[in-house]
Design a protein around this motif. Structure first.
Motif, PDB file in Angstrom:
ATOM      1  N   SER A   1       0.824  -1.210   0.000  1.00 37.98           N
ATOM      2  CA  SER A   1       0.000   0.000   0.000  1.00 37.98           C
ATOM      3  C   SER A   1       0.854   1.254   0.000  1.00 37.98           C
ATOM      4  CB  SER A   1      -0.947  -0.002   1.202  1.00 37.98           C
ATOM      5  OG  SER A   1      -1.904  -1.019   1.090  1.00 37.98           O
ATOM      6  N   ASP A   2       1.858   1.312   0.851  1.00 37.25           N
ATOM      7  CA  ASP A   2       2.745   2.470   0.892  1.00 37.25           C
ATOM      8  C   ASP A   2       3.516   2.601  -0.415  1.00 37.25           C
ATOM      9  OD1 ASP A   2       1.930   3.164   3.429  1.00 37.25           O
ATOM     10  OD2 ASP A   2       3.652   2.233   4.433  1.00 37.25           O
ATOM     11  N   ALA A   3       3.955   1.465  -0.958  1.00 34.02           N
ATOM     12  CA  ALA A   3       4.742   1.500  -2.191  1.00 34.02           C
ATOM     13  C   ALA A   3       3.929   2.015  -3.363  1.00 34.02           C
ATOM     14  CB  ALA A   3       5.293   0.111  -2.501  1.00 34.02           C
ATOM     15  N   LEU A   4       2.660   1.620  -3.470  1.00 35.91           N
ATOM     16  CA  LEU A   4       1.843   2.080  -4.592  1.00 35.91           C
ATOM     17  C   LEU A   4       1.586   3.579  -4.511  1.00 35.91           C
ATOM     18  CD1 LEU A   4      -0.795  -0.745  -5.185  1.00 35.91           C
ATOM     19  CD2 LEU A   4       1.556  -0.534  -6.022  1.00 35.91           C
ATOM     20  N   ALA A   5       1.512   4.124  -3.300  1.00 31.64           N
ATOM     21  CA  ALA A   5       1.351   5.568  -3.155  1.00 31.64           C
ATOM     22  C   ALA A   5       2.631   6.311  -3.522  1.00 31.64           C
ATOM     23  CB  ALA A   5       0.947   5.902  -1.725  1.00 31.64           C
ATOM     24  N   ARG A   6       3.762   5.685  -3.271  1.00 26.83           N
ATOM     25  CA  ARG A   6       5.061   6.313  -3.536  1.00 26.83           C
ATOM     26  C   ARG A   6       5.491   6.130  -4.988  1.00 26.83           C
ATOM     27  NH1 ARG A   6       7.871   3.510   0.043  1.00 26.83           N
ATOM     28  NH2 ARG A   6       7.129   4.893   1.692  1.00 26.83           N
ATOM     29  N   TYR A   7       5.177   4.951  -5.557  1.00 31.57           N
ATOM     30  CA  TYR A   7       5.618   4.602  -6.900  1.00 31.57           C
ATOM     31  C   TYR A   7       4.389   4.417  -7.793  1.00 31.57           C
ATOM     32  CZ  TYR A   7       9.682   3.433  -4.029  1.00 31.57           C
ATOM     33  OH  TYR A   7      10.709   3.479  -3.114  1.00 31.57           O
ATOM     34  N   PRO A   8       3.934   5.463  -8.469  1.00 27.61           N
ATOM     35  CA  PRO A   8       2.687   5.366  -9.246  1.00 27.61           C
ATOM     36  C   PRO A   8       2.838   4.486 -10.482  1.00 27.61           C
ATOM     37  CG  PRO A   8       3.770   7.456  -9.670  1.00 27.61           C
ATOM     38  CD  PRO A   8       4.530   6.806  -8.545  1.00 27.61           C
ATOM     39  N   ASP A   9       1.700   4.077 -11.031  1.00 29.49           N
ATOM     40  CA  ASP A   9       1.653   3.208 -12.207  1.00 29.49           C
ATOM     41  C   ASP A   9       2.340   3.897 -13.383  1.00 29.49           C
ATOM     42  OD1 ASP A   9       0.930   1.596 -14.389  1.00 29.49           O
ATOM     43  OD2 ASP A   9      -1.080   1.214 -13.607  1.00 29.49           O
ATOM     44  N   PRO A  10       3.389   3.291 -13.946  1.00 29.84           N
ATOM     45  CA  PRO A  10       4.080   3.908 -15.087  1.00 29.84           C
ATOM     46  C   PRO A  10       3.203   4.099 -16.319  1.00 29.84           C
ATOM     47  CG  PRO A  10       5.482   2.248 -14.066  1.00 29.84           C
ATOM     48  CD  PRO A  10       4.110   2.088 -13.469  1.00 29.84           C
ATOM     49  N   ARG A  11       2.083   3.375 -16.402  1.00 30.96           N
ATOM     50  CA  ARG A  11       1.196   3.586 -17.543  1.00 30.96           C
ATOM     51  C   ARG A  11       0.630   4.996 -17.570  1.00 30.96           C
ATOM     52  NH1 ARG A  11      -2.864  -1.360 -16.997  1.00 30.96           N
ATOM     53  NH2 ARG A  11      -2.523  -0.842 -14.791  1.00 30.96           N
ATOM     54  N   GLY A  12       0.749   5.724 -16.475  1.00 37.51           N
ATOM     55  CA  GLY A  12       0.326   7.113 -16.451  1.00 37.51           C
ATOM     56  C   GLY A  12       1.104   7.989 -17.407  1.00 37.51           C
ATOM     57  N   VAL A  13       2.341   7.585 -17.733  1.00 37.61           N
ATOM     58  CA  VAL A  13       3.153   8.334 -18.708  1.00 37.61           C
ATOM     59  C   VAL A  13       3.494   7.500 -19.941  1.00 37.61           C
ATOM     60  CG1 VAL A  13       4.129   9.740 -16.859  1.00 37.61           C
ATOM     61  CG2 VAL A  13       5.413   7.767 -17.691  1.00 37.61           C
ATOM     62  N   LEU A  14       3.278   6.194 -19.881  1.00 38.98           N
ATOM     63  CA  LEU A  14       3.618   5.307 -20.996  1.00 38.98           C
ATOM     64  C   LEU A  14       2.415   4.965 -21.864  1.00 38.98           C
ATOM     65  CD1 LEU A  14       6.047   2.761 -19.279  1.00 38.98           C
ATOM     66  CD2 LEU A  14       6.600   4.910 -20.445  1.00 38.98           C
ATOM     67  N   GLY A  15       1.209   5.247 -21.378  1.00 42.13           N
ATOM     68  CA  GLY A  15       0.011   4.910 -22.127  1.00 42.13           C
ATOM     69  C   GLY A  15      -0.586   3.588 -21.673  1.00 42.13           C
ATOM     70  N   PRO A  16      -1.782   3.258 -22.180  1.00 39.66           N
ATOM     71  CA  PRO A  16      -2.509   2.046 -21.748  1.00 39.66           C
ATOM     72  C   PRO A  16      -1.977   0.787 -22.440  1.00 39.66           C
ATOM     73  CG  PRO A  16      -3.794   3.235 -23.381  1.00 39.66           C
ATOM     74  CD  PRO A  16      -2.566   4.078 -23.137  1.00 39.66           C
ATOM     75  N   LEU A  17      -0.829   0.319 -21.979  1.00 36.28           N
ATOM     76  CA  LEU A  17      -0.155  -0.797 -22.643  1.00 36.28           C
ATOM     77  C   LEU A  17      -0.875  -2.130 -22.461  1.00 36.28           C
ATOM     78  CD1 LEU A  17       3.531   0.126 -21.736  1.00 36.28           C
ATOM     79  CD2 LEU A  17       2.379   0.425 -23.938  1.00 36.28           C
ATOM     80  N   TYR A  18      -1.678  -2.254 -21.425  1.00 38.26           N
ATOM     81  CA  TYR A  18      -2.446  -3.478 -21.178  1.00 38.26           C
ATOM     82  C   TYR A  18      -3.601  -3.119 -20.245  1.00 38.26           C
ATOM     83  CZ  TYR A  18       0.300  -3.377 -16.887  1.00 38.26           C
ATOM     84  OH  TYR A  18       0.888  -2.980 -15.710  1.00 38.26           O
ATOM     85  N   PRO A  19      -4.661  -3.905 -20.243  1.00 36.94           N
ATOM     86  CA  PRO A  19      -5.808  -3.619 -19.368  1.00 36.94           C
ATOM     87  C   PRO A  19      -5.605  -4.177 -17.966  1.00 36.94           C
ATOM     88  CG  PRO A  19      -6.301  -5.506 -20.731  1.00 36.94           C
ATOM     89  CD  PRO A  19      -4.941  -5.017 -21.175  1.00 36.94           C
ATOM     90  N   GLY A  20      -6.411  -3.670 -17.039  1.00 36.95           N
ATOM     91  CA  GLY A  20      -6.415  -4.234 -15.698  1.00 36.95           C
ATOM     92  C   GLY A  20      -5.730  -3.352 -14.686  1.00 36.95           C
ATOM     93  N   ASP A  21      -6.237  -3.395 -13.465  1.00 41.20           N
ATOM     94  CA  ASP A  21      -5.673  -2.657 -12.346  1.00 41.20           C
ATOM     95  C   ASP A  21      -5.747  -3.549 -11.109  1.00 41.20           C
ATOM     96  OD1 ASP A  21      -5.171   0.073 -13.463  1.00 41.20           O
ATOM     97  OD2 ASP A  21      -7.316  -0.045 -13.854  1.00 41.20           O
ATOM     98  N   GLY A  22      -5.119  -3.102 -10.049  1.00 44.68           N
ATOM     99  CA  GLY A  22      -5.110  -3.909  -8.838  1.00 44.68           C
ATOM    100  C   GLY A  22      -4.021  -4.958  -8.904  1.00 44.68           C
ATOM    101  N   LEU A  23      -3.844  -5.675  -7.816  1.00 43.06           N
ATOM    102  CA  LEU A  23      -2.786  -6.675  -7.719  1.00 43.06           C
ATOM    103  C   LEU A  23      -3.058  -7.840  -8.647  1.00 43.06           C
ATOM    104  CD1 LEU A  23      -0.209  -7.679  -6.266  1.00 43.06           C
ATOM    105  CD2 LEU A  23      -1.709  -8.694  -4.551  1.00 43.06           C
ATOM    106  N   PHE A  24      -2.151  -8.071  -9.592  1.00 46.46           N
ATOM    107  CA  PHE A  24      -2.254  -9.237 -10.465  1.00 46.46           C
ATOM    108  C   PHE A  24      -1.676 -10.441  -9.727  1.00 46.46           C
ATOM    109  CE2 PHE A  24      -2.148  -5.773 -13.608  1.00 46.46           C
ATOM    110  CZ  PHE A  24      -3.219  -6.116 -14.398  1.00 46.46           C
ATOM    111  N   THR A  25      -2.486 -11.474  -9.572  1.00 49.49           N
ATOM    112  CA  THR A  25      -2.031 -12.687  -8.920  1.00 49.49           C
ATOM    113  C   THR A  25      -2.706 -13.865  -9.589  1.00 49.49           C
ATOM    114  OG1 THR A  25      -1.756 -13.788  -6.772  1.00 49.49           O
ATOM    115  CG2 THR A  25      -3.813 -12.607  -7.129  1.00 49.49           C
ATOM    116  N   ALA A  26      -2.292 -15.070  -9.276  1.00 52.23           N
ATOM    117  CA  ALA A  26      -2.798 -16.248  -9.964  1.00 52.23           C
ATOM    118  C   ALA A  26      -3.806 -16.979  -9.097  1.00 52.23           C
ATOM    119  CB  ALA A  26      -1.653 -17.188 -10.307  1.00 52.23           C
ATOM    120  N   GLU A  27      -4.840 -17.473  -9.747  1.00 50.44           N
ATOM    121  CA  GLU A  27      -5.838 -18.317  -9.099  1.00 50.44           C
ATOM    122  C   GLU A  27      -5.755 -19.688  -9.765  1.00 50.44           C
ATOM    123  OE1 GLU A  27      -9.764 -16.822  -9.505  1.00 50.44           O
ATOM    124  OE2 GLU A  27     -10.069 -16.586  -7.378  1.00 50.44           O
TER     125      GLU A  27
END
Length: 245
Positions: A206-232
Motif C-alpha cells: 500500500s505504501d509503495a503504490l502511493a510512492r511509486y505510481p503506475d508507469p502507464r500514467g506516462v507510458l500509455g494504456p499498454l495493457y488492461p487491468g488494475d489492482g494486484l495481479f495474482t494467480a488463481e
C-alpha cells in the motif's frame, strides 16, 4: 516547458491518473501496437524466450505478484529494502523487453538525478535516474538493467530532452543477470541514490503504490487491468483476478 497541456512535437502519449492533462514522448519508440506480448509472471518466471514468441517486445506488469521469481539474497527478508517485512515479490515498476541494445528515450524533459552500477546478482546493473517537473509536481524515474555504454558521458544535473535517446538495455552480463529489458519506475519520493526497491513485500504494498505510481500514467494504456495481479489456480490451468487489499 514540456510536458504541456497540448501535445508538443513527438509527444504522442496522453497522460493518465496523476499525470492527466500532460503529454509524453514514447519511452521505447519501437514499442507499438502489435509489436509486443504481455507476460504473466504470477506463476513464476518460466516464460518462453522472447525470440520464440513472434514479437519484438514483451511487457512485464506493474503491481504483479511474482512468486519464486526473485531468488537471490537481494530479495530475502535480510535485505535492507525488506525491512524485516517478508520476502519481496510484488513488482512496482513496468518492464519492457527487447533485444540487448534496445534504444530507450526520454519520456519528458528533465535532468539526470543520479546514475551508477548496482552489482548484486538480480539487481539493476547499470541505472539512470532522471528528475522531472510534471504538472507542478517533482517526479523521479528509474531506468534499470542498462548497458555500460548508457552512463558514459553523463553526469548529475545534466539536462535531458523529451524524445531524445537516453540509454539502451544491457546484456545479461551487465544488467544484473536478466533477459534484456528496461525496468521503468516512477517515484514521488526522491531516492537517496541510483536505486529504488523494484519489488516490495505484501505488507509494504500500500505504501509503495502511493510512492511509486503506475508507469502507464506516462507510458500509455499498454495493457488492461488494475489492482494486484495474482494467480488463481484452477483445473486446467490458471486465470488472473483482481485482488483487493
Amino acid at each position: 516547458g514540456r510536458p504541456a497541456t497540448a501535445p508538443m512535437p513527438g509527444a504522442t502519449i496522453a497522460g493518465s491518473g496523476p499525470f492527466s492533462g500532460l503529454w509524453f514522448h514514447p519511452l521505447v519508440p519501437s514499442l507499438v501496437p502489435g509489436s509486443y506480448t504481455v507476460r504473466d509472471f504470477t506463476l513464476g518466471f518460466a516464460p518462453p524466450l522472447l525470440e520464440t514468441t513472434g514479437f519484438s517486445h514483451d511487457i512485464g506488469r506493474y503491481d504483479e505478484r511474482r512468486p519464486n521469481m526473485y531468488t537471490t539474497a537481494l530479495f530475502g527478508v535480510s535485505d535492507p529494502h525488506s525491512k524485516g517485512e517478508g520476502e519481496r515479490d510484488i513488482h512496482v515498476g513496468l518492464d519492457i523487453g527487447g533485444a540487448a541494445g534496445m534504444p530507450v528515450h526520454c519520456f519528458a524533459d528533465g535532468t539526470v538525478h543520479s546514475l551508477g552500477y548496482n552489482p548484486e546478482p538480480g539487481d539493476y546493473g547499470y541505472v539512470i535516474v532522471t528528475q522531472h517537473e510534471l504538472g507542478g509536481r517533482r517526479v523521479w524515474a528509474l531506468h534499470g538493467h542498462l548497458s555500460a555504454e548508457s552512463i558514459k558521458g553523463k553526469e548529475c544535473g545534466q539536462r535531458v530532452i523529451g524524445g531524445d535517446w537516453l540509454c539502451s538495455t544491457g546484456a545479461e552480463a551487465e544488467n544484473g543477470g536478466w533477459p534484456p529489458h528496461i525496468h521503468f519506475q516512477l517515484s514521488f519520493q526522491e531516492p537517496e541514490t541510483h536505486d529504488m526497491p523494484g519489488v516490495v513485500s505484501i505488507s509494504q504494498r500500500s505504501d509503495a503504490l502511493a510512492r511509486y505510481p503506475d508507469p502507464r500514467g506516462v507510458l500509455g494504456p499498454l495493457y488492461p487491468g488494475d489492482g494486484l495481479f495474482t494467480a488463481e489456480c484452477a483445473a486446467g490451468g490458471s486465470k488472473l483476478r483482481r485482488a483487493t487489499d
